[in-house]
Motif scaffolding. Structure first.
Motif, PDB file in Angstrom:
ATOM      1  N   ARG A   1      -8.734   6.694   8.845  1.00 49.54           N
ATOM      2  CA  ARG A   1      -9.223   6.779   7.461  1.00 49.54           C
ATOM      3  C   ARG A   1      -8.227   6.153   6.495  1.00 49.54           C
ATOM      4  NH1 ARG A   1     -10.693  12.070   8.865  1.00 49.54           N
ATOM      5  NH2 ARG A   1      -8.804  12.859   7.802  1.00 49.54           N
ATOM      6  N   ASP A   2      -6.957   6.453   6.694  1.00 47.66           N
ATOM      7  CA  ASP A   2      -5.959   5.920   5.768  1.00 47.66           C
ATOM      8  C   ASP A   2      -5.878   4.404   5.846  1.00 47.66           C
ATOM      9  OD1 ASP A   2      -4.999   8.161   4.374  1.00 47.66           O
ATOM     10  OD2 ASP A   2      -3.798   8.794   6.078  1.00 47.66           O
ATOM     11  N   ARG A   3      -5.918   3.879   7.044  1.00 46.32           N
ATOM     12  CA  ARG A   3      -5.858   2.420   7.177  1.00 46.32           C
ATOM     13  C   ARG A   3      -7.088   1.760   6.564  1.00 46.32           C
ATOM     14  NH1 ARG A   3      -2.804   1.767  13.023  1.00 46.32           N
ATOM     15  NH2 ARG A   3      -0.732   1.539  12.083  1.00 46.32           N
ATOM     16  N   ALA A   4      -8.231   2.407   6.690  1.00 44.52           N
ATOM     17  CA  ALA A   4      -9.466   1.848   6.126  1.00 44.52           C
ATOM     18  C   ALA A   4      -9.410   1.769   4.606  1.00 44.52           C
ATOM     19  CB  ALA A   4     -10.663   2.687   6.566  1.00 44.52           C
ATOM     20  N   ARG A   5      -8.677   2.683   3.980  1.00 42.23           N
ATOM     21  CA  ARG A   5      -8.612   2.676   2.513  1.00 42.23           C
ATOM     22  C   ARG A   5      -7.390   1.931   1.982  1.00 42.23           C
ATOM     23  NH1 ARG A   5      -5.134   5.859  -0.062  1.00 42.23           N
ATOM     24  NH2 ARG A   5      -3.965   7.461   1.074  1.00 42.23           N
ATOM     25  N   GLY A   6      -6.601   1.325   2.886  1.00 44.39           N
ATOM     26  CA  GLY A   6      -5.484   0.494   2.456  1.00 44.39           C
ATOM     27  C   GLY A   6      -4.136   1.149   2.450  1.00 44.39           C
ATOM     28  N   ALA A   7      -4.054   2.396   2.877  1.00 47.23           N
ATOM     29  CA  ALA A   7      -2.757   3.045   2.995  1.00 47.23           C
ATOM     30  C   ALA A   7      -2.035   2.519   4.237  1.00 47.23           C
ATOM     31  CB  ALA A   7      -2.919   4.557   3.074  1.00 47.23           C
TER      32      ALA A   7
ATOM     33  N   GLY B   1       0.837  -1.201   0.000  1.00 45.55           N
ATOM     34  CA  GLY B   1       0.000   0.000   0.000  1.00 45.55           C
ATOM     35  C   GLY B   1       0.864   1.240   0.000  1.00 45.55           C
ATOM     36  N   ASP B   2       0.201   2.393   0.014  1.00 45.92           N
ATOM     37  CA  ASP B   2       0.931   3.659  -0.002  1.00 45.92           C
ATOM     38  C   ASP B   2       1.357   4.049   1.411  1.00 45.92           C
ATOM     39  OD1 ASP B   2       0.460   3.886  -2.730  1.00 45.92           O
ATOM     40  OD2 ASP B   2      -1.432   4.961  -2.424  1.00 45.92           O
TER      41      ASP B   2
ATOM     42  N   ARG C   1       0.172  13.695   4.849  1.00 45.07           N
ATOM     43  CA  ARG C   1      -1.143  14.098   5.333  1.00 45.07           C
ATOM     44  C   ARG C   1      -0.978  15.340   6.207  1.00 45.07           C
ATOM     45  NH1 ARG C   1      -2.046  11.092   1.908  1.00 45.07           N
ATOM     46  NH2 ARG C   1      -3.262   9.148   1.946  1.00 45.07           N
TER      47      ARG C   1
END
Length: 451
Positions: free
Chosen positions: A198-204, A148-149, A177
């Motif tokens: 939020r970032d972890r939820a989207r795969g970052a 991931g990013d 961020r």
């Protein structure tokens, strides 16, 4: 500045001009001529950061012992890539690193660190430490190894070198961020926690939080304990950028504002901003004894086989000078009590400036215990207009009473800013600045009112 006279050419009245030929080095010149031209050019074409009336950026005036130590180190010219070439210089830097690390709450026995060219390099190195800890596989495969990013977090009042470091590391600006700040310009811990979720939820993949102690614009100090707790729960590396605000670690009355700094995984601190040493002398400190070698050690056939404790193996630099000599000399000559007295005097002068400005019809708009004051005119309806403030700053400079800056907060608000960083500044310098601000304000608004 008014306290510096210029050597000028007897015929032209101007300092000697540098050569502008296509090849300025085609014809040899006498060494004394070259040195005289350099000295005159620097006096004419440089803002005097050594002046007691320089209230601009975070640059201290070097003390005599720091300049002499720098000259001694320059003449000796030790090569600080390896211990075998400069055992004494390396030992001096190591003990200075451990001693300074202890001021931030690190255990001297396990703390590590290195001198750098300044805060920009130290912040970039901290990012590299965080990447190496979070993603050891990138040492061989690079960022392409990640699923991931990777993303880092810094407030919108944090130093721009964090974003630059992200770009240089290949993360790009999308990997940074920006966490909003509160009304006091401090990072909002709640917003940080939400951004990580939020970032972890989207795969970052969050890996680093950068907190600031002594923001460049307004001197604000992020809530370190709250940010440290969030970083610890999330398993992220916490870096504390205390390049200038680290001065609080040496002043007993201010020590509480850095509460929680020992929980940071790494810390940036710049002696050339605080300890009366010349540019460039920055530092990166860490509480992890093997982190630097893990991130920066490279094997080479022309270097010692067991080099993990050599300076080159714990830094972005390879061959380098004895950066730590002036810092060691200042600390050894003043002792902790002398350093505290020097910095406490600057803090007191910052308080004097705040009080005087308030009494003269200026509105102080920042909230910090550190000696940096941001303010606008409160006596005119348009006293906060950026063009008016810029004109006042130029007028103050032209009158020779001081050098101040116009800065922009992350909100877009522009304000005048003056900070006390010189050990040579005295009460009369503060009073002269305030008097000049008043007379400059009067002149600027008189001109604007003229038909």
């Amino acid at each position: 500045m008014e306290d510096h006279e210029l050597d000028r050419d007897a015929q032209t009245g101007m300092p000697p001009e540098p050569r502008t030929d296509d090849d300025p080095f085609a014809v040899p010149r006498a060494s004394e001529t070259v040195l005289a031209a350099l000295a005159a050019g620097l006096r004419e074409g440089t803002v005097s950061t050594a002046s007691p009336r320089y209230f601009g950026h975070f640059t201290t005036a070097p003390s005599e012992i720091a300049l002499r130590a720098s000259a001694i180190a320059t003449e000796a010219n030790p090569q600080l890539a390896t211990r075998s070439h400069a055992q004494f210089a390396v030992d001096v830097e190591d003990l200075t690193v451990r001693a300074l690390a202890s001021r931030f709450g690190y255990a001297p026995a396990t703390a590590d660190g290195t001198f750098t060219s300044g805060g920009a390099e130290a912040n970039a190195m901290a990012l590299a430490l965080a990447l190496a800890r979070a993603f050891p596989e990138i040492a061989q495969r690079g960022l392409r190894a990640l699923a991931g990013d990777p993303v880092l977090y810094v407030s919108n009042e944090g130093h721009a070198t964090a974003a630059r470091a992200a770009r240089l590391a290949g993360l790009g600006s999308d990997g940074v961020r920006i966490v909003p700040v509160d009304r006091k310009l401090r990072m909002k811990p709640g917003a940080l926690g939400e951004a990580i979720a939020r970032d972890r939820a989207r795969g970052a993949i969050p890996f680093l939080v950068v907190a600031t102690a002594g923001a460049t614009s307004a001197g604000t100090i992020d809530p370190i304990p709250e940010i440290a707790a969030i970083a610890e729960r999330a398993g992220l590396w916490l870096h504390l950028d205390a390049a200038w605000g680290g001065l609080a670690a040496f002043v007993p009355e201010l020590a509480s504002v850095l509460e929680g700094s020992a929980r940071a995984d790494s810390i940036t601190f710049d002696p050339h901003k605080t300890l009366a040493v010349p540019l460039g002398a920055g530092m990166l400190l860490t509480r992890h004894p093997r982190a630097l070698a893990s991130a920066f050690h490279e094997q080479a056939g022309y270097m010692p086989r067991d080099a993990s404790r050599d300076p080159y193996a714990r830094s972005t630099m390879w061959s380098r000078r004895f950066i730590g000599a002036p810092t060691y000399a200042v600390l050894a000559s003043l002792g902790w009590s002398g350093v505290a007295e020097m910095l406490a005097r600057q803090v007191a002068l910052g308080d004097r400036l705040r009080r005087a400005l308030g009494e003269r019809g200026w509105s102080v708009v920042n909230d910090t215990p550190l000696p940096v004051v941001c303010f606008v005119d409160a006596t005119h309806e348009d006293g906060a207009r950026p063009d008016r403030l810029a004109a006042i700053a130029r007028e103050v400079d032209a009158r020779g009473a001081g050098w101040i800056t116009l800065v922009r907060f992350s909100s877009g608000t522009r304000v005048l800013r003056a900070c006390v960083t010189s050990p040579n500044t005295r009460e009369q310098d503060i009073d002269a600045l305030v008097d000049s601000l008043d007379s400059s304000r009067k002149a600027v608004f008189s001109r604007s009112a003229a038909p």
